[in-house]
Design a protein around this motif. Structure first.
Motif, PDB file in Angstrom:
ATOM      1  N   HIS A   1     -44.712  -8.591 -21.514  1.00 42.51           N
ATOM      2  CA  HIS A   1     -45.441  -8.048 -22.994  1.00 42.51           C
ATOM      3  C   HIS A   1     -44.787  -9.617 -23.065  1.00 42.51           C
TER       4      HIS A   1
ATOM      5  N   HIS B   1     -42.773   1.539 -12.680  1.00 49.26           N
ATOM      6  CA  HIS B   1     -42.154  -0.052 -13.766  1.00 49.26           C
ATOM      7  C   HIS B   1     -40.940  -0.134 -13.299  1.00 49.26           C
TER       8      HIS B   1
ATOM      9  N   ASP C   1     -40.986  -7.460 -16.409  1.00 48.78           N
ATOM     10  CA  ASP C   1     -40.838  -7.135 -18.307  1.00 48.78           C
ATOM     11  C   ASP C   1     -40.382  -7.762 -18.322  1.00 48.78           C
TER      12      ASP C   1
ATOM     13  N   GLU D   1     -47.797   1.258 -20.408  1.00 47.12           N
ATOM     14  CA  GLU D   1     -46.713   1.786 -20.276  1.00 47.12           C
ATOM     15  C   GLU D   1     -47.022   3.227 -20.315  1.00 47.12           C
TER      16      GLU D   1
ATOM     17  N   HIS E   1     -45.876  -6.875 -14.814  1.00 46.72           N
ATOM     18  CA  HIS E   1     -45.422  -6.143 -15.742  1.00 46.72           C
ATOM     19  C   HIS E   1     -45.150  -6.856 -16.705  1.00 46.72           C
TER      20      HIS E   1
END
Ligand SMILES: [Zn+2]
Length: 256
Positions: free
Chosen positions: A8, A155, A205, A89, A6
């Protein structure tokens, strides 16, 4: 090799993200799972995923990214789902919201979350859940939508032992972020210790939640190894076994 379950990349821009993705192998990363959290992000990730097979994309509306046009956004979301590995998410973020002024906002988050769970059921996709100060409400909505917990990943898991037991005993997945490397953060070490090795994955994350010893810097998927190292230590297994197990769990959950 490691998979960051997970993260970005939108903050890097298209060129920065392309450069990063072309160098994954050098960084010992097998692949990345990114979460598109709003319509602008979905359009950013879709062409990147066409170009880089090691990039796997979740599409969803984050609880703090709900626009006034969320109904239309949900219609648009459906267009992206045939290429998605999960809906995410999605979830609830009630941090700092427990007062009368935020009741309508909390209700709106619950409605959009429930709608996305039903969309995931329709497309037979798993979901990645963002949960902040809202575990019981999320649990309630998962129960009344009869969502299959085997297809749920929490997550950045930081909930308590009781929550972990409920998720794990129902076949769900818990994903640990850099928070696991912090000295002591709630029950994270305890829940990581009790989780079966087949139900745990690692994530960054990034660009948020930079692990120790890099706290204060911008996070990057490269740093997922520090999360895996800490998890290996807690579970008393070798780093290599931890990398192999978490990567396998990530592939199995997302189906790639
Ligand atoms: Zn995220």
């Amino acid at each position: 090799m490691l998979i960051d379950a997970h993260c970005h990349l939108d903050h890097l821009g298209m060129t920065g993200a392309s450069i990063f993705l072309s160098k994954l192998a050098e960084k010992n990363l097998e692949g990345l799972v990114v979460a598109g959290t709003r319509s602008r992000d979905w359009k950013f990730y879709a062409p990147l995923a066409e170009q880089f097979p090691s990039l796997h994309v979740c599409y969803g509306i984050h609880p703090l990214e709900i626009s006034e046009h969320w109904e239309q956004d949900l219609e648009q979301l459906r267009m992206f789902l045939p290429k998605a590995v999960a809906v995410g998410e999605i979830g609830l973020d009630f941090h700092g919201m427990f007062d009368r002024a935020h009741i309508s906002e909390m209700k709106r988050q619950m409605k959009v979350f429930e709608r996305q769970l039903r969309i995931a059921q329709f497309y037979q996709l798993p979901v990645v859940i963002h949960c902040r100060d809202a575990f019981f409400a999320i649990q309630e909505i998962l129960l009344y939508t009869k969502f299959d917990l085997h297809r749920v990943m929490f997550h950045c898991f930081v909930e308590d032992v009781e929550a972990a037991r409920w998720i794990l005993s129902n076949g769900g997945i818990v994903s640990y972020s850099g928070v696991l490397t912090f000295k002591k953060f709630g029950d994270t070490h305890d829940t990581a210790a009790l989780a079966d090795l087949s139900q745990v994955v690692v994530e960054t994350d990034s660009p948020y939640l930079t692990p120790s010893p890099f706290r204060g810097e911008q996070n990057s998927p490269d740093y997922v190894r520090y999360v895996a190292e800490k998890l290996a230590e807690i579970k008393n297994i070798s780093y290599e076994d931890c990398v192999a197990a978490t990567a396998q769990n990530t592939r199995r959950f997302f189906g790639f």
